[in-house]
Design a protein around this motif. Sequence first.
Motif, mmCIF file in Angstrom:
data_model
loop_
_atom_site.group_PDB
_atom_site.id
_atom_site.type_symbol
_atom_site.label_atom_id
_atom_site.label_comp_id
_atom_site.label_asym_id
_atom_site.label_seq_id
_atom_site.Cartn_x
_atom_site.Cartn_y
_atom_site.Cartn_z
ATOM 1 N N VAL A 12 0.332 12.086 -2.882
ATOM 2 C CA VAL A 12 -0.284 10.894 -3.455
ATOM 3 C C VAL A 12 -1.404 11.354 -4.377
ATOM 4 C CG1 VAL A 12 -1.593 8.792 -2.959
ATOM 5 C CG2 VAL A 12 0.234 9.502 -1.408
ATOM 6 N N SER A 58 -3.142 4.768 -2.674
ATOM 7 C CA SER A 58 -2.019 4.180 -1.934
ATOM 8 C C SER A 58 -2.400 3.813 -0.511
ATOM 9 C CB SER A 58 -0.843 5.154 -1.900
ATOM 10 O OG SER A 58 -0.328 5.341 -3.198
ATOM 11 N N ASP A 79 2.922 2.144 0.324
ATOM 12 C CA ASP A 79 2.890 0.991 -0.593
ATOM 13 C C ASP A 79 4.116 0.098 -0.392
ATOM 14 O OD1 ASP A 79 0.452 1.828 -1.674
ATOM 15 O OD2 ASP A 79 1.468 3.102 -3.155
#
Length: 88
Positions: A12, A58, A79
């Motif tokens: 991420v 996220s 998500d």
Amino acid sequence: MSGADRTWRITVDGTEHEIRVAYSMLTAGITVHHDGELVARDRLFMSAKRFDLDLGSSRATVEVYYPDEDDVASRLFLDGQEVASRPA
């Protein structure tokens, strides 16, 4: 080891994260680790448990649940999308 024991490695914002779930059939205890650090501990009784984690931009959600009466499983959503895993 149970069907809920899982590890996910996800990236991420350019940073790799490891999320690990362990479940004890003896105590019904759940532990959730993020990058080796314990971030949640609970017990599973009759219904699913959800744990939310902020990963940069996220949101990750770990769910530990009963897919049927004889098993426990876990899954990770990033998500809102389910992420593939491997046994822990």
